[in-house]
Design an enzyme around this catalytic site. Sequence first.
Site, PDB file in Angstrom:
ATOM      1  N   CYS A   2      -5.361  12.039 -14.283  1.00  9.49           N
ATOM      2  CA  CYS A   2      -6.775  12.290 -14.569  1.00  9.49           C
ATOM      3  C   CYS A   2      -8.058  11.829 -14.407  1.00  9.49           C
ATOM      4  O   CYS A   2      -7.602  10.214 -15.097  1.00  9.49           O
ATOM      5  CB  CYS A   2      -7.609  13.824 -15.549  1.00  9.49           C
ATOM      6  SG  CYS A   2      -6.313  15.232 -15.189  1.00  9.49           S
ATOM      7  N   ARG A  27      -6.056   8.339  -9.498  1.00 14.03           N
ATOM      8  CA  ARG A  27      -6.112   9.280 -10.858  1.00 14.03           C
ATOM      9  C   ARG A  27      -5.681  10.982 -10.772  1.00 14.03           C
ATOM     10  O   ARG A  27      -4.990  11.668 -11.543  1.00 14.03           O
ATOM     11  CB  ARG A  27      -6.972   9.396 -12.073  1.00 14.03           C
ATOM     12  CG  ARG A  27      -6.722   7.447 -12.665  1.00 14.03           C
ATOM     13  CD  ARG A  27      -8.213   7.322 -13.680  1.00 14.03           C
ATOM     14  NE  ARG A  27      -7.289   7.630 -14.629  1.00 14.03           N
ATOM     15  CZ  ARG A  27      -6.350   7.353 -15.360  1.00 14.03           C
ATOM     16  NH1 ARG A  27      -6.326   5.864 -15.466  1.00 14.03           N
ATOM     17  NH2 ARG A  27      -6.020   8.200 -16.896  1.00 14.03           N
ATOM     18  N   TRP A  74      -5.272  15.997 -11.341  1.00  2.98           N
ATOM     19  CA  TRP A  74      -3.633  15.691 -10.948  1.00  2.98           C
ATOM     20  C   TRP A  74      -2.655  16.735 -10.568  1.00  2.98           C
ATOM     21  O   TRP A  74      -3.463  16.837 -12.406  1.00  2.98           O
ATOM     22  CB  TRP A  74      -3.190  14.290 -11.176  1.00  2.98           C
ATOM     23  CG  TRP A  74      -1.887  13.773 -10.746  1.00  2.98           C
ATOM     24  CD1 TRP A  74      -1.024  14.009 -10.506  1.00  2.98           C
ATOM     25  CD2 TRP A  74      -1.758  13.333  -8.926  1.00  2.98           C
ATOM     26  NE1 TRP A  74       0.338  13.710 -10.499  1.00  2.98           N
ATOM     27  CE2 TRP A  74      -1.023  12.899  -8.597  1.00  2.98           C
ATOM     28  CE3 TRP A  74      -3.343  12.857  -8.424  1.00  2.98           C
ATOM     29  CZ2 TRP A  74       0.169  12.428  -8.131  1.00  2.98           C
ATOM     30  CZ3 TRP A  74      -2.483  11.510  -7.093  1.00  2.98           C
ATOM     31  CH2 TRP A  74      -1.259  11.778  -7.056  1.00  2.98           C
ATOM     32  N   ASN A 100      -8.447  14.974 -19.917  1.00  2.12           N
ATOM     33  CA  ASN A 100      -7.077  14.103 -19.762  1.00  2.12           C
ATOM     34  C   ASN A 100      -5.660  13.960 -20.852  1.00  2.12           C
ATOM     35  O   ASN A 100      -6.242  13.932 -21.697  1.00  2.12           O
ATOM     36  CB  ASN A 100      -7.705  12.602 -18.805  1.00  2.12           C
ATOM     37  CG  ASN A 100      -6.308  12.131 -18.921  1.00  2.12           C
ATOM     38  OD1 ASN A 100      -5.588  12.381 -18.334  1.00  2.12           O
ATOM     39  ND2 ASN A 100      -6.120  10.525 -18.541  1.00  2.12           N
ATOM     40  N   GLY A 101      -4.731  15.028 -20.308  1.00  2.00           N
ATOM     41  CA  GLY A 101      -4.050  14.313 -21.390  1.00  2.00           C
ATOM     42  C   GLY A 101      -3.078  15.539 -21.314  1.00  2.00           C
ATOM     43  O   GLY A 101      -3.152  16.600 -20.798  1.00  2.00           O
ATOM     44  N   GLU A 483      19.187  -0.777 -11.028  1.00  2.00           N
ATOM     45  CA  GLU A 483      18.055  -0.857 -10.515  1.00  2.00           C
ATOM     46  C   GLU A 483      17.171  -2.534 -10.719  1.00  2.00           C
ATOM     47  O   GLU A 483      15.399  -2.992 -10.278  1.00  2.00           O
ATOM     48  CB  GLU A 483      16.744   0.419 -11.638  1.00  2.00           C
ATOM     49  CG  GLU A 483      15.494  -0.185 -11.368  1.00  2.00           C
ATOM     50  CD  GLU A 483      14.893   0.380 -10.531  1.00  2.00           C
ATOM     51  OE1 GLU A 483      15.571   0.439  -9.580  1.00  2.00           O
ATOM     52  OE2 GLU A 483      13.510   0.109 -10.156  1.00  2.00           O
ATOM     53  N   LYS A 487      14.967  -4.569  -8.281  1.00  2.00           N
ATOM     54  CA  LYS A 487      13.903  -4.918  -8.339  1.00  2.00           C
ATOM     55  C   LYS A 487      13.461  -6.446  -8.401  1.00  2.00           C
ATOM     56  O   LYS A 487      12.724  -7.101  -7.748  1.00  2.00           O
ATOM     57  CB  LYS A 487      13.048  -4.771 -10.003  1.00  2.00           C
ATOM     58  CG  LYS A 487      12.949  -2.650 -10.306  1.00  2.00           C
ATOM     59  CD  LYS A 487      11.104  -3.335  -9.516  1.00  2.00           C
ATOM     60  CE  LYS A 487      11.016  -1.561  -8.623  1.00  2.00           C
ATOM     61  NZ  LYS A 487      11.792  -0.846  -8.079  1.00  2.00           N
ATOM     62  N   GLU A 490      13.606  -7.601  -4.886  1.00  2.00           N
ATOM     63  CA  GLU A 490      12.682  -7.217  -4.027  1.00  2.00           C
ATOM     64  C   GLU A 490      11.078  -8.086  -4.247  1.00  2.00           C
ATOM     65  O   GLU A 490      10.297  -8.003  -3.571  1.00  2.00           O
ATOM     66  CB  GLU A 490      12.972  -5.525  -4.343  1.00  2.00           C
ATOM     67  CG  GLU A 490      12.226  -5.012  -5.368  1.00  2.00           C
ATOM     68  CD  GLU A 490      11.701  -3.503  -4.668  1.00  2.00           C
ATOM     69  OE1 GLU A 490      11.541  -2.718  -3.991  1.00  2.00           O
ATOM     70  OE2 GLU A 490      11.948  -2.704  -6.131  1.00  2.00           O
ATOM     71  N   HIS A 506      37.775  -7.251 -12.993  1.00 10.29           N
ATOM     72  CA  HIS A 506      38.043  -6.663 -10.926  1.00 10.29           C
ATOM     73  C   HIS A 506      37.686  -7.274 -10.515  1.00 10.29           C
ATOM     74  O   HIS A 506      37.452  -6.485  -8.891  1.00 10.29           O
ATOM     75  CB  HIS A 506      38.031  -4.915 -11.008  1.00 10.29           C
ATOM     76  CG  HIS A 506      38.697  -4.213 -12.230  1.00 10.29           C
ATOM     77  ND1 HIS A 506      39.471  -4.438 -11.791  1.00 10.29           N
ATOM     78  CD2 HIS A 506      38.003  -3.081 -12.940  1.00 10.29           C
ATOM     79  CE1 HIS A 506      40.056  -2.832 -12.932  1.00 10.29           C
ATOM     80  NE2 HIS A 506      38.597  -2.725 -13.734  1.00 10.29           N
ATOM     81  N   LYS A 605       6.243   0.682   1.997  1.00 14.41           N
ATOM     82  CA  LYS A 605       6.071   1.504   0.369  1.00 14.41           C
ATOM     83  C   LYS A 605       6.777   2.934   0.664  1.00 14.41           C
ATOM     84  O   LYS A 605       7.474   3.374   0.002  1.00 14.41           O
ATOM     85  CB  LYS A 605       4.375   1.723   0.159  1.00 14.41           C
ATOM     86  CG  LYS A 605       5.219   2.554  -1.217  1.00 14.41           C
ATOM     87  CD  LYS A 605       5.123   2.038  -2.542  1.00 14.41           C
ATOM     88  CE  LYS A 605       5.051   2.783  -3.375  1.00 14.41           C
ATOM     89  NZ  LYS A 605       5.559   2.278  -4.441  1.00 14.41           N
TER      90      LYS A 605
HETATM   91  C1  AGP Z   1      11.181   0.836  -5.073  1.00 11.92           C
HETATM   92  O1  AGP Z   1      11.137   0.379  -6.007  1.00 11.92           O
HETATM   93  C2  AGP Z   1      11.464   0.462  -3.285  1.00 11.92           C
HETATM   94  N1  AGP Z   1      10.965  -0.352  -2.742  1.00 11.92           N
HETATM   95  C3  AGP Z   1      12.317   1.678  -2.386  1.00 11.92           C
HETATM   96  O2  AGP Z   1      13.390   0.864  -2.611  1.00 11.92           O
HETATM   97  C4  AGP Z   1      12.647   3.023  -2.969  1.00 11.92           C
HETATM   98  O3  AGP Z   1      12.365   2.980  -4.174  1.00 11.92           O
HETATM   99  C5  AGP Z   1      13.150   4.054  -1.305  1.00 11.92           C
HETATM  100  O4  AGP Z   1      12.207   2.897  -0.362  1.00 11.92           O
HETATM  101  C6  AGP Z   1      12.454   5.127  -1.934  1.00 11.92           C
HETATM  102  O5  AGP Z   1      11.542   5.699  -1.553  1.00 11.92           O
HETATM  103  P1  AGP Z   1      10.818   7.532  -2.168  1.00 11.92           P
HETATM  104  O6  AGP Z   1      10.920   7.789  -3.626  1.00 11.92           O
HETATM  105  O7  AGP Z   1       9.679   7.482  -2.038  1.00 11.92           O
HETATM  106  O8  AGP Z   1      11.765   8.470  -1.375  1.00 11.92           O
END
Ligand code: AGP
Length: 610
Positions: A2, A27, A74, A100-101, A483, A487, A490, A506, A605
């Site tokens: 918030c 926020r 939020w 906030n919290g 993950e 990271k 990308e 394997h 995004k």
């Molecule tokens: C995450 O770093 C990526 N930008 C991408 O894999 C993302 O997680 C994926 O497109 C899913 O997006 P969402 O969580 O908004 O559904």
Amino acid sequence: MCGIVGYTGHRDAAGFVLPGLHRLEYRGYDSAGIATISGGILDVRKTIGKIVDLEALLAGDPPRGTLGIGHTRWATHGRPSDANAHPHVDCRSRLAVVHNGIIENYRELRKALAAEGHRFRSQTDSEVIAHLIERHEGEDLATAVGRAARELHGAYAIACIRHDAPDTLVVLRRGSSPLVIGLGHGEMFVASDIPALLGHTREILVLEDGELAMLTPGGVTVRTLDGTLVERRPTTVPWDGEAAERSGYPHFMLKEIFEQPETVQNTLRERVDAEGPEVRIPELGLKDRDLAGLNRLCFVACGTSWHAALVGKYLVETFARLPVEVDIASEFRYRRPVVDGRVLTVPISQSGETADTLAASREARDQGSRVVAICNVVGSSLARESDGVIYTRAGIEIGVASTKAFTAQIVAVTLLALKLGLARNFLDPALARQLIKGLLELPELLSVALRQSDAIRGIAERFADRRNFLYLGRGLHFPLALEGALKLKEISYIHAEGYAAGEMKHGPIALIDRHTPVVAIAPQGSMYEKMASNLEEVKARDGFVIALATDGDDEIRATADVVVPVPATMECLQPVLVAAPLQLLAYHLGVLRGCDVDQPRNLAKSVTVE
Ligand code: AGP
């Protein structure tokens, strides 16, 4: 998260509060409010909706007064409403508070206050703060707030004003909810984040954990909760414009990585408390008897969210003994999945707009499955179309690479696993209490893990020229290996693969050579010995091992070339703490390679198309 703002000075408080709330809208924005004092009268205006809705409410009749506080909220538990919007007031509406919290013990406080005759107007934890301060109305405001704070358990930032202190603004911080004081000439400001202060002052004092400040137009006094005076020189904010939006961080991604202690705390907010073992997710939309009747759970997601779903599988099967399938959404939607009314489908999505995840969720619904989404955006398509939602409350995530939303998703799937385990009578309440205690400690442990950032940049400097990385993990850390590799790919465009360490022999072991750094996720736990022998295999082939290991583990140093310490916690809670160094490694490598870490090439995004 918030947003809080406050003002005391020679101008109308609303002139700072409203623009300040706009600057903090990232926020939270499901409800907003302002309180001012003029002529000894408290004037509180608040509404569901965005700050523009609050401004519409005030149009033609703006609040008067040179003392004021404001808040933008939020979504937390339950629906946003006028009554649940901040500021909250005491019984006689003579003082107002914004918060906030988390107030972890608000239920018992509310019960005790009600027994004393206090009447509550909202369902929030925040409102108890106003009534606690009211109990000490004979004291000066700073003393009253300090006395009230001693009864609060949790982490929070508070701002308070009272009718009989016409130019005094009292603020207080406990835990990771931030508060920054701005020093003006004949006026003082406070806000949750620096962007709200810019344009008014660049001289700031960051309030530290456990500090209370009293602001008047002439200055500010800071004390610890036990009354000790704090002498601290203000610092000058060097940025303006977009740098301010990043609160001084060079990139939104780094800012969002460092927001994680606060966002993890907010994901937990009001859903669990130290007393345990209850897990409260009213927006889940399913009763315990519905949960007890399930015979399967299907996670569907994409990318980083799919990795959070894989963590969820381990946890739900461990604590609830419910069979779990995890599908990449773009696969699920076309494979004619077998689901029915006894299957709970859980789409996970930060944006709530990912086309494949939406389609997979609709496919499941069409086949009769109940759908509970884990989502970060209030009112997104996925949230609206689901029977229930667990909001991750990570705040707006601007960096294209998901960081704080990922750790919030992990916390959300952990809460879901506990909720299912308790509802299906597979999770012992004593263990649930232990797990909840561990969850509530994560924000602080995450702050400790983030202190490794400079050391991790040093590691990145040694490998910025490499073309391949291998990430290894076992059990709960296999999804984290995936993950970490994603990271890196990308953000830095370095090729990386995440693998279950037990799979090395394997095939992937053929990749090992001295040019390919191996990031091994090896905290102490049930798979530690297995992981250690996998690392021996790597070392025997000239591999270079960067190990993420439990802080204080010296044994791993015999195998690993470099060790990144991760704070100790229960094994099933380690993923949140492991995620942070993985995010930082990718971030620093991306920066060293001159990549646009906030907007990596070819990415969006939210992938709203197939
Ligand atoms: C995450 O770093 C990526 N930008 C991408 O894999 C993302 O997680 C994926 O497109 C899913 O997006 P969402 O969580 O908004 O559904």
